[in-house]
Design a protein around this motif. Sequence first.
Motif, PDB file in Angstrom:
ATOM      1  N   GLN A 138      27.775  37.747  39.720  1.00 57.91           N
ATOM      2  CA  GLN A 138      28.570  37.267  38.693  1.00 57.91           C
ATOM      3  C   GLN A 138      28.395  38.151  37.394  1.00 57.91           C
ATOM      4  N   SER A 145      36.617  38.954  34.358  1.00 62.14           N
ATOM      5  CA  SER A 145      37.314  37.476  34.666  1.00 62.14           C
ATOM      6  C   SER A 145      37.727  36.612  33.531  1.00 62.14           C
ATOM      7  N   ASN A 146      38.803  35.956  33.765  1.00 62.36           N
ATOM      8  CA  ASN A 146      39.438  35.118  32.722  1.00 62.36           C
ATOM      9  C   ASN A 146      38.778  33.840  33.035  1.00 62.36           C
ATOM     10  N   VAL A 147      38.295  33.392  34.199  1.00 60.14           N
ATOM     11  CA  VAL A 147      37.783  32.037  34.511  1.00 60.14           C
ATOM     12  C   VAL A 147      36.417  31.672  33.820  1.00 60.14           C
ATOM     13  N   SER A 148      36.386  30.274  33.671  1.00 62.50           N
ATOM     14  CA  SER A 148      35.004  29.729  33.269  1.00 62.50           C
ATOM     15  C   SER A 148      33.697  30.457  33.693  1.00 62.50           C
ATOM     16  N   GLU A 149      32.663  30.398  33.058  1.00 64.23           N
ATOM     17  CA  GLU A 149      31.473  30.851  33.937  1.00 64.23           C
ATOM     18  C   GLU A 149      31.117  29.945  35.122  1.00 64.23           C
ATOM     19  N   ASP A 150      31.385  28.685  35.092  1.00 61.65           N
ATOM     20  CA  ASP A 150      30.899  27.934  36.236  1.00 61.65           C
ATOM     21  C   ASP A 150      32.130  28.147  37.357  1.00 61.65           C
ATOM     22  N   ASP A 151      33.323  28.446  37.278  1.00 61.44           N
ATOM     23  CA  ASP A 151      34.307  28.692  38.140  1.00 61.44           C
ATOM     24  C   ASP A 151      33.893  30.225  38.798  1.00 61.44           C
ATOM     25  N   ASP A 194      42.914  36.292  38.326  1.00 66.81           N
ATOM     26  CA  ASP A 194      43.351  35.274  38.476  1.00 66.81           C
ATOM     27  C   ASP A 194      44.867  35.001  38.337  1.00 66.81           C
TER      28      ASP A 194
END
Length: 194
Positions: A138, A145-151, A194
Motif C-alpha cells: 500500500q 492511486s486516486n482511490v481513498s486510503e481504505d479502498d 481507476d
Amino acid sequence: MAPTKGRKLTKPERRAQLIGTAKDILRECGADALTLGHLAERAGVSKPIAYEHFGTREGLLIALSQEIEDRHTEKLKEALAGETKQLDTVAGIISSVYIDCAVESGEEWQAISGALRGNADMIATQQQQVDDYVGMIQEALGAFSNVSEDDLRLRCAGLAGAAEAIGRELIRGRTNETAAAANLTALIIDSVND
C-alpha cells in the motif's frame, strides 16, 4: 545443516543453526517428520536445547514461517529502496520479488501452513504477516492511486491474496515464472489505475 563442532554457539547462532536444520528436514522428509526430537538429533544438540528455542513443534513451525516472511519482507524493502517513481516499475518489483520468494520457499511455506492449519497462533502469525505485507505494498503504490486510503488497503489485501494464488499455481507447475510475474504485475497496475 550439519552439527557444529568446536566453539559453543551464541543463542542467535544456535537458533539460526536449528532453523537451517529444520528447513533441511522439511525439504528432505516433509512437515510430518519435523519434530523437536528429530531436529535436536540432526543438529547434534540435546532435546532441551531445541525446546528452549521453540517450546513446541508448533513454535518451531511458526518460527520457520516467520523466517520465510522476514526474508521476503527484507528483499522487497531492498528492491523498493532504489525504485523509480513509475507505477509499472514498482508493480514489476513487487511481482518479481513475490514470485522469486515463491520459487525459493513456496513448497516449504505450503508444508508449514498445512501442518499448522487451524492452529490459533499460526492464524494470528499469518494475519500479522499479511497485514504487514499489505501495508508495504500500500505504501509503495499509494503515490500512484486516486482511490481513498481504505479502498487502496482493500485492493492491496486483494493483491496479496492474488499473489498467493498465483504463487500456488507456479509451485504446482501450472505456469512459469515469467507468466506469473507478468500477470501479477498486470493485476497490480489494473488495481491501482481507476
